[in-house]
Scaffold this motif. Structure first.
Motif, PDB file in Angstrom:
ATOM      1  N   THR A   1      -8.443  -5.401  -5.161  1.00 51.11           N
ATOM      2  CA  THR A   1      -9.381  -5.171  -4.036  1.00 51.11           C
ATOM      3  C   THR A   1     -11.057  -5.062  -4.609  1.00 51.11           C
ATOM      4  O   THR A   1     -10.912  -4.536  -5.506  1.00 51.11           O
ATOM      5  N   PRO A   2     -11.841  -5.511  -3.696  1.00 49.68           N
ATOM      6  CA  PRO A   2     -13.279  -5.334  -4.126  1.00 49.68           C
ATOM      7  C   PRO A   2     -13.530  -3.833  -4.501  1.00 49.68           C
ATOM      8  O   PRO A   2     -14.537  -3.655  -5.294  1.00 49.68           O
ATOM      9  N   ASN A   3     -13.151  -2.973  -3.614  1.00 44.90           N
ATOM     10  CA  ASN A   3     -13.100  -1.660  -4.032  1.00 44.90           C
ATOM     11  C   ASN A   3     -12.655  -1.071  -5.086  1.00 44.90           C
ATOM     12  O   ASN A   3     -13.057   0.205  -5.520  1.00 44.90           O
ATOM     13  N   GLY A   4     -11.679  -1.570  -5.887  1.00 46.10           N
ATOM     14  CA  GLY A   4     -10.928  -1.216  -6.896  1.00 46.10           C
ATOM     15  C   GLY A   4      -9.838  -0.445  -6.769  1.00 46.10           C
ATOM     16  O   GLY A   4      -9.334   0.076  -7.619  1.00 46.10           O
ATOM     17  N   SER A   5      -9.694  -0.247  -5.442  1.00 45.88           N
ATOM     18  CA  SER A   5      -8.465   0.794  -4.966  1.00 45.88           C
ATOM     19  C   SER A   5      -7.068   0.213  -5.141  1.00 45.88           C
ATOM     20  O   SER A   5      -6.321   1.245  -5.523  1.00 45.88           O
ATOM     21  N   PHE A   6      -6.734  -0.723  -5.067  1.00 43.49           N
ATOM     22  CA  PHE A   6      -5.606  -1.366  -5.024  1.00 43.49           C
ATOM     23  C   PHE A   6      -5.235  -2.560  -5.618  1.00 43.49           C
ATOM     24  O   PHE A   6      -6.304  -3.490  -5.777  1.00 43.49           O
ATOM     25  N   ALA A   7      -4.134  -2.890  -6.344  1.00 47.50           N
ATOM     26  CA  ALA A   7      -3.902  -4.061  -6.904  1.00 47.50           C
ATOM     27  C   ALA A   7      -2.467  -4.787  -6.194  1.00 47.50           C
ATOM     28  O   ALA A   7      -1.770  -4.125  -5.879  1.00 47.50           O
ATOM     29  N   TYR A   8      -2.606  -5.768  -5.756  1.00 49.25           N
ATOM     30  CA  TYR A   8      -1.547  -6.758  -5.139  1.00 49.25           C
ATOM     31  C   TYR A   8      -0.956  -7.727  -6.267  1.00 49.25           C
ATOM     32  O   TYR A   8      -1.680  -8.158  -6.915  1.00 49.25           O
ATOM     33  N   VAL A   9       0.424  -7.519  -6.143  1.00 46.77           N
ATOM     34  CA  VAL A   9       1.204  -8.018  -7.406  1.00 46.77           C
ATOM     35  C   VAL A   9       2.350  -8.811  -6.600  1.00 46.77           C
ATOM     36  O   VAL A   9       3.010  -8.694  -5.678  1.00 46.77           O
ATOM     37  N   THR A  10       2.412 -10.324  -6.814  1.00 49.13           N
ATOM     38  CA  THR A  10       3.377 -11.399  -6.261  1.00 49.13           C
ATOM     39  C   THR A  10       4.924 -11.029  -7.144  1.00 49.13           C
ATOM     40  O   THR A  10       4.739 -11.206  -8.221  1.00 49.13           O
ATOM     41  N   ASN A  11       5.716 -10.803  -6.344  1.00 53.33           N
ATOM     42  CA  ASN A  11       6.997 -10.659  -6.997  1.00 53.33           C
ATOM     43  C   ASN A  11       7.879 -12.028  -6.629  1.00 53.33           C
ATOM     44  O   ASN A  11       8.376 -12.048  -5.481  1.00 53.33           O
ATOM     45  N   SER A  12       8.033 -13.061  -7.404  1.00 45.59           N
ATOM     46  CA  SER A  12       8.480 -14.308  -7.248  1.00 45.59           C
ATOM     47  C   SER A  12      10.053 -14.284  -6.780  1.00 45.59           C
ATOM     48  O   SER A  12      10.542 -15.125  -5.899  1.00 45.59           O
ATOM     49  N   LEU A  13      10.986 -13.427  -7.308  1.00 47.46           N
ATOM     50  CA  LEU A  13      12.423 -13.503  -6.987  1.00 47.46           C
ATOM     51  C   LEU A  13      12.902 -12.644  -5.896  1.00 47.46           C
ATOM     52  O   LEU A  13      13.842 -12.828  -5.393  1.00 47.46           O
ATOM     53  N   ASP A  14      12.240 -11.608  -5.500  1.00 43.67           N
ATOM     54  CA  ASP A  14      12.620 -11.079  -4.335  1.00 43.67           C
ATOM     55  C   ASP A  14      11.423 -11.294  -3.184  1.00 43.67           C
ATOM     56  O   ASP A  14      11.538 -10.499  -2.299  1.00 43.67           O
ATOM     57  N   ASP A  15      10.611 -12.298  -3.133  1.00 40.03           N
ATOM     58  CA  ASP A  15       9.738 -12.598  -2.135  1.00 40.03           C
ATOM     59  C   ASP A  15       9.059 -11.484  -1.379  1.00 40.03           C
ATOM     60  O   ASP A  15       8.964 -11.226  -0.297  1.00 40.03           O
ATOM     61  N   SER A  16       8.355 -10.770  -2.369  1.00 38.45           N
ATOM     62  CA  SER A  16       7.562  -9.744  -1.974  1.00 38.45           C
ATOM     63  C   SER A  16       6.326  -9.356  -2.773  1.00 38.45           C
ATOM     64  O   SER A  16       5.949 -10.128  -3.738  1.00 38.45           O
ATOM     65  N   VAL A  17       5.522  -8.513  -2.357  1.00 36.72           N
ATOM     66  CA  VAL A  17       4.181  -8.215  -2.798  1.00 36.72           C
ATOM     67  C   VAL A  17       4.101  -6.822  -3.074  1.00 36.72           C
ATOM     68  O   VAL A  17       4.431  -5.852  -2.026  1.00 36.72           O
TER      69      VAL A  17
END
Length: 362
Positions: A63-79
């Motif tokens: 995120t632009p404020n550096g607070s959170f990272a969003y990670v795509t998980n391909s085999l369990d269809d989640s972030v």
């Protein structure tokens, strides 16, 4: 072949500055010694944490404020949502089938996730961490990038040889741009005028004019180009070539390749620190990250990370990099600066001919 099998198959110090640095380190160590405190130092470009994520994490965006990272998980269809202050996964949200790319709007309000196996893009409200929309795009959507003004998202459709242009105000596809074979990575120039798209099977880069949403140039690069990023001053683009273990450097003013850098085995992602001085390359084939000095375009360090690193992102203050390890289901956190306890020393600031004292401590 089921969808998960299909997904796996598809994703196969100098001068006075140096003396100053030694003086700062020695002085701080002396103070700690007098106090009877022993604090280990973490060298620059060192892995300081490994955060558990979902099943086969692919890409990561901060995120632009550096607070959170969003990670795509391909085999369990989640972030997975990681709190960068604690390096702990604080939320997991369900998206479409086979999430791959992820990008966050400049205002930090939404994340756009490409779902490779159901030809869609999920829109996530980052305030609530919930999916608030789904957009149908082309076949096998892979990468995504958002223009600096936040108006458009560009999505590469790997099977369709095209790029979908999404109007983020309406979350609808407003244009499809034909490019070359198997587009994967995409990056927007800092001025927002151009999109650079890697075409894996064509060994090329397509350049798209974002004002007209039309392809205006094609650049021949290395073998199997995967990812692309543009340096913060906008003058060069760095492209990973997984098929010949190299990085192509393109002058964006002439759209010509001006250098080729040998890196690790099967380079995938590329990300650059905000100062533009170093680039970090994930090498999926040898579980490492190559660090490139962008002034010399030479590899200056290699960092061992988890199994099969894919995605990479750097927090806005430039102090840490987050690397997804697809075969380890983890995210490696790299300290870009050297830290002695809570004291961090920015090597880039100290080694500048004219350094900024405010940049030494953090």
């Amino acid at each position: 072949m089921n969808h998960h099998s299909r997904f796996r198959a598809y994703h196969t110090v100098r001068g006075s500055a140096g003396h100053l640095l030694l003086w700062v380190s020695a002085t701080f160590a002396m103070v700690l010694g007098v106090a009877g405190v022993v604090v280990p130092a973490a060298a620059a470009d060192t892995v300081i944490d490994a955060v558990p994520a979902g099943n086969v994490p692919i890409e990561v965006a901060i995120t632009p404020n550096g607070s959170f990272a969003y990670v795509t998980n391909s085999l369990d269809d989640s972030v997975s949502v990681i709190d960068t202050a604690t390096n702990v996964e604080i939320d997991t949200l369900t998206v479409g089938d086979g999430p791959s790319g992820v990008a966050i709007t400049p205002n930090g309000s939404f994340a756009y996730v490409t779902n490779l196996l159901d030809d869609s893009v999920s829109v996530i409200d980052t305030a609530t961490n919930s999916e608030v929309g789904t957009i149908t795009v082309g076949s096998l959507p892979f990468g995504v990038a958002i223009t600096p003004n936040g108006s458009f998202a560009y999505v590469t459709n790997a099977l369709g040889g095209s790029v979908s242009v999404i109007d983020t105000a309406t979350n609808s596809e407003v244009k499809t741009v034909a490019v070359e074979a198997e587009p994967q990575g995409v990056a927007i120039t800092p001025n927002g005028k151009y999109a650079y798209v890697t075409n894996r099977s064509s060994n090329s880069i397509s350049v798209i004019d974002t004002a007209t949403h039309t392809m205006i140039d094609t650049i021949r690069v290395g073998n199997e180009p995967r990812a692309v990023t543009v340096i913060p001053d906008g003058k060069r683009a760095y492209i990973t070539n997984a098929g010949d273990d190299s990085v192509s450097v393109v002058d964006t003013r002439t759209d010509a390749v001006i250098d080729t850098i040998a890196v690790g085995n099967e380079p995938r992602a590329v990300t650059i620190i905000p100062s533009g001085k170093r680039a970090y390359i994930t090498n999926a084939g040898d579980d490492s990250v190559s660090v490139i000095d962008t002034a010399t375009d030479a590899v200056i360090d290699t960092i061992a990370v988890g199994n099969e690193p894919r995605g990479a992102a750097i927090i806005p203050d430039g102090k840490r990099a987050y690397i997804t390890n697809s075969s380890a289901d983890t995210v490696s956190v790299i300290a870009i600066d050297q830290c002695i306890g809570a004291l961090c020393i920015d090597f880039a600031s100290l080694t500048d001919p004219v350094w900024n004292a405010a940049g030494v401590f953090s």
